[in-house]
Design a protein around this motif. Structure first.
Motif, PDB file in Angstrom:
ATOM      1  N   SER A 296      25.793  13.388 -25.779  1.00 43.11           N
ATOM      2  CA  SER A 296      26.780  12.354 -26.072  1.00 43.11           C
ATOM      3  C   SER A 296      26.358  11.459 -27.222  1.00 43.11           C
ATOM      4  CB  SER A 296      27.009  11.490 -24.829  1.00 43.11           C
ATOM      5  OG  SER A 296      25.831  10.784 -24.529  1.00 43.11           O
ATOM      6  N   GLN A 297      25.236  11.777 -27.832  1.00 45.08           N
ATOM      7  CA  GLN A 297      24.734  10.882 -28.875  1.00 45.08           C
ATOM      8  C   GLN A 297      24.966  11.477 -30.258  1.00 45.08           C
ATOM      9  OE1 GLN A 297      23.474   7.974 -27.812  1.00 45.08           O
ATOM     10  NE2 GLN A 297      23.809   8.664 -25.743  1.00 45.08           N
TER      11      GLN A 297
ATOM     12  N   THR B 290      30.184   1.371 -18.018  1.00 47.47           N
ATOM     13  CA  THR B 290      30.083   0.817 -19.374  1.00 47.47           C
ATOM     14  C   THR B 290      30.219  -0.697 -19.337  1.00 47.47           C
ATOM     15  OG1 THR B 290      31.056   2.816 -20.305  1.00 47.47           O
ATOM     16  CG2 THR B 290      31.132   0.860 -21.673  1.00 47.47           C
TER      17      THR B 290
ATOM     18  N   ARG C 159      27.822   1.229 -27.498  1.00 46.30           N
ATOM     19  CA  ARG C 159      28.843   1.070 -26.441  1.00 46.30           C
ATOM     20  C   ARG C 159      28.848  -0.374 -25.959  1.00 46.30           C
ATOM     21  NH1 ARG C 159      27.620   6.058 -24.255  1.00 46.30           N
ATOM     22  NH2 ARG C 159      26.076   5.201 -22.846  1.00 46.30           N
TER      23      ARG C 159
ATOM     24  N   LEU D 156      38.261   0.302 -19.341  1.00 48.31           N
ATOM     25  CA  LEU D 156      37.046   1.092 -19.571  1.00 48.31           C
ATOM     26  C   LEU D 156      36.333   1.340 -18.243  1.00 48.31           C
ATOM     27  CD1 LEU D 156      35.538  -0.554 -22.778  1.00 48.31           C
ATOM     28  CD2 LEU D 156      36.886   1.530 -22.585  1.00 48.31           C
TER      29      LEU D 156
ATOM     30  N   LEU E 182      33.883   6.557 -26.676  1.00 44.85           N
ATOM     31  CA  LEU E 182      32.705   5.768 -26.306  1.00 44.85           C
ATOM     32  C   LEU E 182      31.556   6.661 -25.877  1.00 44.85           C
ATOM     33  CD1 LEU E 182      34.329   2.778 -24.372  1.00 44.85           C
ATOM     34  CD2 LEU E 182      33.176   2.703 -26.567  1.00 44.85           C
ATOM     35  N   ARG E 183      31.870   7.803 -25.295  1.00 48.32           N
ATOM     36  CA  ARG E 183      30.804   8.707 -24.848  1.00 48.32           C
ATOM     37  C   ARG E 183      30.023   9.292 -26.025  1.00 48.32           C
ATOM     38  NH1 ARG E 183      34.155  10.090 -20.343  1.00 48.32           N
ATOM     39  NH2 ARG E 183      35.240  11.726 -21.474  1.00 48.32           N
ATOM     40  N   THR E 184      30.609   9.254 -27.218  1.00 46.31           N
ATOM     41  CA  THR E 184      29.894   9.775 -28.390  1.00 46.31           C
ATOM     42  C   THR E 184      28.948   8.731 -28.983  1.00 46.31           C
ATOM     43  OG1 THR E 184      31.516   9.051 -30.037  1.00 46.31           O
ATOM     44  CG2 THR E 184      31.898  11.175 -28.991  1.00 46.31           C
ATOM     45  N   LEU E 185      29.014   7.503 -28.483  1.00 43.97           N
ATOM     46  CA  LEU E 185      28.207   6.424 -29.046  1.00 43.97           C
ATOM     47  C   LEU E 185      26.890   6.280 -28.294  1.00 43.97           C
ATOM     48  CD1 LEU E 185      30.927   3.623 -29.420  1.00 43.97           C
ATOM     49  CD2 LEU E 185      30.194   5.276 -31.135  1.00 43.97           C
ATOM     50  N   SER E 186      25.915   5.638 -28.937  1.00 49.85           N
ATOM     51  CA  SER E 186      24.685   5.300 -28.234  1.00 49.85           C
ATOM     52  C   SER E 186      24.996   4.182 -27.236  1.00 49.85           C
ATOM     53  CB  SER E 186      23.633   4.803 -29.234  1.00 49.85           C
ATOM     54  OG  SER E 186      24.069   3.589 -29.815  1.00 49.85           O
TER      55      SER E 186
ATOM     56  N   LEU F 295      39.876   6.685 -25.625  1.00 48.27           N
ATOM     57  CA  LEU F 295      38.859   5.657 -25.857  1.00 48.27           C
ATOM     58  C   LEU F 295      37.562   6.008 -25.126  1.00 48.27           C
ATOM     59  CD1 LEU F 295      38.887   2.952 -27.328  1.00 48.27           C
ATOM     60  CD2 LEU F 295      39.817   1.895 -25.307  1.00 48.27           C
ATOM     61  N   GLN F 296      37.696   6.476 -23.891  1.00 49.26           N
ATOM     62  CA  GLN F 296      36.514   6.844 -23.094  1.00 49.26           C
ATOM     63  C   GLN F 296      35.757   7.980 -23.772  1.00 49.26           C
ATOM     64  OE1 GLN F 296      36.482   4.161 -19.906  1.00 49.26           O
ATOM     65  NE2 GLN F 296      35.035   5.718 -20.474  1.00 49.26           N
TER      66      GLN F 296
END
Lengths: 192, 363
Positions: free
Chosen positions: B140-141, B19, A143, B15, A135-139, A131-132
């Motif tokens: 990461s984007q 975040t 997130r 998480l 999430l790191r691939t998202l803006s 999951l982490q």
């Protein structure tokens, strides 16, 4: 020690908690109490249970810090409240059903699994790591949307208000993210 | 023992702190703003109530019940005395032209100029289009496209050059470069999908001159999106994925027959893959000046049980839309119902018009 409210910042709050300063705990309750209550209420669907849950979580905070040294006090205590509330829904409520937003969020997230009611051999920690990475691939905005919906169980409307988005945009972003997450979980062998 | 659903839910609860801290801080700010707004609203309501009370009290004091004077006579004109007022509205003539005027794709902003040549729009940044060499600045984007929360937002920000540094990076590094400039949509001549009642266009992503629009479906009975393209791309996709849909080595035991889809003649193709037994239904609808080439795809039997099976609720529908020289591919999925020809006919394209209540430029 007595601290006026406007003298508390994140750093002094952390230090106060670590020093077992009761005024720091009171400040956490004053500053974040309503937010934490809302989080618990959305999961539990009961005002009384939510209030008890927040009180228990604040006690957990008092007992855990130290030795724990949380970087973000709000994140740390939110996680404590969430854990307490989810435990209560699962094991203490006869019907095992929680608040509407909690049930809605749970159902949505379960779409990412091919068999939500199954028992795979994977540990929660492995899923968390996956999951982490996802999430790191998202803006940052995505997130935040994901976290507010599935960590904090906020309604799509409230997530939109917090992020400055229309409700419809929140819904579509979540649909897209769940599809991506499902693919990521499948690639990692978490769902088959 | 915990189910997978419980483990996933618990994993979300674990998480990383940064975040969660960022997200919960935003929620706290929203809550604080909401509280302030409610307090302000209460003050406004109290103020209005006080003004009303004063007005009523003032009117009561000035009324005939409080003075000895007779009220002044009313002096309203009778309807027959009203002179007809001249209007400035020009008369409507029957031969008034209704042909839409084509708007060129040219425009300028502070950071780039866009020019149209032979139907293709090219963007040129004022500080140069040079691709930034070296390590990806946003590892990461998502760098495949630039995104906007709505057509209005897309139009406003592309038209004014209001792009984030990340979006500028994507345009320079991911969009197609030519000697005339970077391929870009015709922002002055955008199209928007026409959808069934209650649905509307939502999130938009842009890559080169193609923009893809997600559909907002309030009752979540299906999901989908449309990509508006030029004719060349459309024809290539049509040929590959519609005309030659069975041209695939993974498909086995293909059987073609004819039948009807909701009263419309269609071609039915049943076939197998290693994972499932599947069906395609292909037919064309010509209605209201548009041609919709439709491919309805069903999963009849999923061997691993991980794909919903139904011969009435499609697994997906592809629509190839040609309408008055405009082209779009649409992809629909997650159906909770069996669509009809009438429902499918409601899809189409129309020129995009900025919302009236926004500050969007109109040209």
């Amino acid at each position: 020690m007595d601290h006026p409210h406007d003298q508390w910042n994140e750093e002094s709050l952390r230090k106060g908690l670590y020093a077992h300063d009761e005024a720091a705990l009171e400040e956490v309750s004053r500053r974040y109490g309503r937010l934490l209550y809302g989080l618990a209420y959305r999961i539990l669907g009961s005002a009384l249970d939510a209030e008890e849950c927040v009180n228990e979580a604040l006690l957990d905070l008092w007992n855990a810090v130290p030795p724990d040294r949380p970087k973000g006090v709000l994140a740390y205590v939110s996680a404590l409240v969430r854990r307490r509330a989810v435990d209560r829904v699962r094991y203490k409520t006869a019907s095992r059903r929680g608040g509407e937003d909690y049930e809605g969020s749970l159902e949505e997230l379960s779409e990412c699994l091919s068999d939500p009611e199954g028992y795979s051999s994977l540990e929660t920690v492995a899923i968390r790591d996956c999951l982490q990475r996802f999430l790191r691939t998202l803006s940052e905005e995505d997130r935040t949307v994901f976290t507010l919906r599935y960590f904090a169980c906020m309604s799509n409307e409230d997530v939109g208000k917090a992020c400055g988005l229309r409700e419809s945009a929140v819904v579509m972003r979540l649909v897209r993210m769940r599809k991506k997450l499902k693919a990521v979980l499948e690639d990692d062998g978490i769902t088959v | 023992m915990k189910t997978d659903q419980e483990k996933l839910w618990d994993a979300v609860g674990m998480l990383d702190g940064e975040t969660v801290q960022t997200a919960m801080t935003r929620a706290a700010r929203m809550q604080a703003t909401h509280t302030t707004r409610r307090a302000n609203l209460r003050r406004i309501v109290i103020l209005i109530a006080a003004c009303l009370i004063l007005l009523i009290a003032g009117a009561f004091v000035a009324s005939p019940f409080m003075t000895a004077d007779a009220p002044p006579p009313l002096d309203t004109p009778s309807p027959t005395d009203t002179a007809e007022q001249p209007t400035d509205t020009p008369p409507v003539t029957e031969d008034e032209s209704r042909e839409p005027v084509y708007v060129s794709g040219d425009f300028s902003t502070d950071i780039y100029d866009v020019t149209e040549e032979d139907g293709v729009c090219y963007l040129n940044f004022k500080d140069g289009n040079r691709i930034e060499e070296g390590e990806n600045k946003y590892p990461s984007q998502e760098l495949a496209s630039i995104g906007f929360s709505s057509m209005d937002e897309m139009y406003r920000r592309l038209k004014t050059g209001d792009l984030t540094p990340q979006q500028i990076y994507v345009v320079k590094n991911t969009f197609t470069h030519t000697e005339k400039g970077i391929i870009f949509p015709n922002v002055n001549h955008l199209l928007i999908p026409v959808l069934p009642d209650g649905c509307f266009a939502d999130y938009v992503t842009v890559i080169d001159d193609v923009y893809s629009v997600d559909f907002h479906v309030p009752d979540h009975t299906f999901s989908g999106g449309a990509s508006i393209r030029d004719e060349g791309q459309y024809r290539a996709l049509y040929e590959k994925n519609y005309t030659n849909v069975y041209d695939n080595d993974n498909l086995m035991d293909i059987t073609l027959s004819t039948g009807e889809f909701d009263g419309i003649p269609c071609e039915i193709g049943d076939y197998q893959t290693k994972a499932a037994s599947l069906r395609n239904v292909r037919f064309t609808l010509e209605t209201e000046g548009k041609t919709l080439s439709i491919l309805v795809h069903y999963c009849l039997d999923s061997y691993r049980g991980n794909i919903p099976e139904s011969d009435t609720c499609p697994q997906s529908i592809s629509i190839y839309c040609e309408q008055e020289g405009k082209f779009a591919t649409m992809y629909l999925s997650d159906f909770q119902f069996a669509p009809t020809v009438e429902w499918l006919s409601s899809f189409g394209l129309t020129p995009y018009v900025p919302s009236a209540d926004s500050d969007l430029p109109t040209e």
